[in-house]
Design an enzyme around this catalytic site. Structure first.
Site, mmCIF file in Angstrom:
data_model
loop_
_atom_site.group_PDB
_atom_site.id
_atom_site.type_symbol
_atom_site.label_atom_id
_atom_site.label_comp_id
_atom_site.label_asym_id
_atom_site.label_seq_id
_atom_site.Cartn_x
_atom_site.Cartn_y
_atom_site.Cartn_z
ATOM 1 N N HIS A 10 43.630 40.499 32.083
ATOM 2 C CA HIS A 10 44.488 41.668 32.349
ATOM 3 C C HIS A 10 45.791 41.254 33.036
ATOM 4 O O HIS A 10 45.867 40.205 33.695
ATOM 5 C CB HIS A 10 43.728 42.657 33.231
ATOM 6 C CG HIS A 10 43.298 42.049 34.526
ATOM 7 N ND1 HIS A 10 44.143 41.910 35.587
ATOM 8 C CD2 HIS A 10 42.120 41.489 34.908
ATOM 9 C CE1 HIS A 10 43.515 41.319 36.579
ATOM 10 N NE2 HIS A 10 42.281 41.031 36.188
ATOM 11 N N ARG A 61 41.627 47.723 34.861
ATOM 12 C CA ARG A 61 42.715 46.753 34.693
ATOM 13 C C ARG A 61 42.614 46.040 33.348
ATOM 14 O O ARG A 61 43.635 45.702 32.740
ATOM 15 C CB ARG A 61 42.772 45.772 35.878
ATOM 16 C CG ARG A 61 41.509 44.972 36.181
ATOM 17 C CD ARG A 61 41.650 44.369 37.576
ATOM 18 N NE ARG A 61 40.618 43.416 37.981
ATOM 19 C CZ ARG A 61 39.454 43.717 38.540
ATOM 20 N NH1 ARG A 61 39.112 44.986 38.714
ATOM 21 N NH2 ARG A 61 38.615 42.766 38.930
ATOM 22 N N GLU A 88 34.695 41.301 35.781
ATOM 23 C CA GLU A 88 34.987 40.172 36.652
ATOM 24 C C GLU A 88 33.697 39.739 37.361
ATOM 25 O O GLU A 88 32.750 40.530 37.459
ATOM 26 C CB GLU A 88 36.071 40.574 37.670
ATOM 27 C CG GLU A 88 36.498 39.472 38.630
ATOM 28 C CD GLU A 88 36.891 38.182 37.930
ATOM 29 O OE1 GLU A 88 36.060 37.608 37.204
ATOM 30 O OE2 GLU A 88 38.030 37.726 38.129
ATOM 31 N N HIS A 180 38.764 39.199 32.495
ATOM 32 C CA HIS A 180 39.177 38.834 33.864
ATOM 33 C C HIS A 180 39.213 37.317 34.046
ATOM 34 O O HIS A 180 38.617 36.570 33.259
ATOM 35 C CB HIS A 180 38.178 39.447 34.843
ATOM 36 C CG HIS A 180 38.055 40.916 34.669
ATOM 37 N ND1 HIS A 180 38.734 41.829 35.430
ATOM 38 C CD2 HIS A 180 37.352 41.643 33.755
ATOM 39 C CE1 HIS A 180 38.459 43.053 35.020
ATOM 40 N NE2 HIS A 180 37.621 42.967 34.006
HETATM 41 C C1 DG2 Z 1 40.294 38.126 40.623
HETATM 42 C C2 DG2 Z 1 40.050 36.655 40.475
HETATM 43 O O1 DG2 Z 1 39.837 38.706 39.443
HETATM 44 O O2 DG2 Z 1 40.207 36.034 41.666
HETATM 45 O O3 DG2 Z 1 38.408 39.265 41.550
HETATM 46 O O4 DG2 Z 1 40.024 38.701 42.916
HETATM 47 O O5 DG2 Z 1 40.895 38.438 37.153
HETATM 48 O O6 DG2 Z 1 39.968 40.602 37.831
HETATM 49 O O7 DG2 Z 1 42.063 39.726 38.920
HETATM 50 P P1 DG2 Z 1 40.727 39.413 38.303
HETATM 51 C C3 DG2 Z 1 39.517 38.734 41.785
HETATM 52 P P2 DG2 Z 1 40.033 34.459 41.874
HETATM 53 O O8 DG2 Z 1 38.640 34.075 41.522
HETATM 54 O O9 DG2 Z 1 41.075 33.764 41.007
HETATM 55 O O10 DG2 Z 1 40.325 34.283 43.351
#
Ligand code: DG2
Length: 246
Positions: A10, A61, A88, A180
């Site tokens: 995203h 997102r 994610e 993600h």
């Molecule tokens: C980010 C990835 O997920 O963070 O959950 O903070 O891709 O949904 O923005 P996304 C989060 P990192 O593992 O790179 O710190």
């Protein structure tokens, strides 16, 4: 013959912009993220990569990014499938915490273990707490996690890959997966046979389509690591993700 897969993280979310651990918290795109998503669609058009079907997580997102990118590519009408298995990674008790403050509080080693180790999950989220998902109706009846490392993300993404994505690829469809940073890292690890140490150093930029041509027999990439549709922009954005928290 090859099958065509496009992986799209995203666009920047409001919590990416604020440098907060997000995980399963359902935050919107930032203004910059909206523009990144539209640009992702234009990059697909320019490359002649036009999705026939889209798979997304259950988080806005990724859903909004898919909608904006497909609209920009004039493919807003294609069938869509969604699953929590593309969400994610669940960031456990870190959800909602600032990455820089977490790094300062726990130190580089612990911070990177939580962010990038293959199998060390953050502490579990407390049920009923502000950023937990236990009462969220979209996950009712599902075996939802309270924290995850990349290993668990791969364990729950793989059944979806096999059951839903592979049949679309084998039907000859160009498949877009809008997801993600870490759910895409798990798929990349699987596709490219990346070992547990090396995957720690692989980061996915926001909003830049990653194109894979897959061998029709093995379903493995013809070009290891795939090809970003804007390689120069991807390089800078990958470095920025790697340095988050610093
Ligand atoms: C980010 C990835 O997920 O963070 O959950 O903070 O891709 O949904 O923005 P996304 C989060 P990192 O593992 O790179 O710190």
């Amino acid at each position: 013959m090859t099958y065509t897969l496009v992986l799209l993280r995203h666009g920047e979310s409001e919590w990416n912009a604020k440098n907060l651990f997000t995980g399963w918290v359902d935050v919107p795109l930032s203004e910059k993220g909206i523009e990144e998503a539209k640009r992702g669609g234009r990059l697909m058009t320019d490359a002649g990569v036009l999705p026939d079907v889209v798979h997304t997580s259950l988080l806005r997102r990724a859903i909004t990014t898919a909608n904006l990118a497909l609209d920009a590519a004039d493919r807003h009408w294609i069938p869509v499938k969604r699953s929590w298995r593309l969400n994610e990674r669940h960031y456990g008790a870190l959800q909602g915490k600032n990455k820089k403050e977490t790094l300062e509080q726990y130190g580089e080693e612990q911070f990177m273990l939580w962010r990038r180790s293959y199998d060390v999950p953050p502490p579990e989220i407390e049920l009923g707490s502000e950023y937990s998902q236990d009462a969220d109706p979209r996950y009712a009846g599902e075996p939802i996690p309270r924290t995850e490392a990349l290993a668990q993300v791969l364990d729950r993404a793989l059944p979806y890959w096999d059951a839903e994505i592979v049949p679309d690829l084998k039907a000859g469809k160009t498949v877009l997966v809008a997801a993600h940073g870490n759910s895409i890292r798990s798929i990349v690890k699987y596709l490219d046979d990346i070992d547990e140490q090396t995957i720690a150093g692989i980061n996915i930029p926001t909003g830049i389509p990653l194109l894979y041509e897959l061998d029709e027999e093995t379903l493995k990439p013809v070009t290891a690591g795939g090809t970003y549709l804007d390689p120069e922009a991807a390089k800078a954005a990958i470095a920025a993700v790697a340095n988050q928290g610093r």
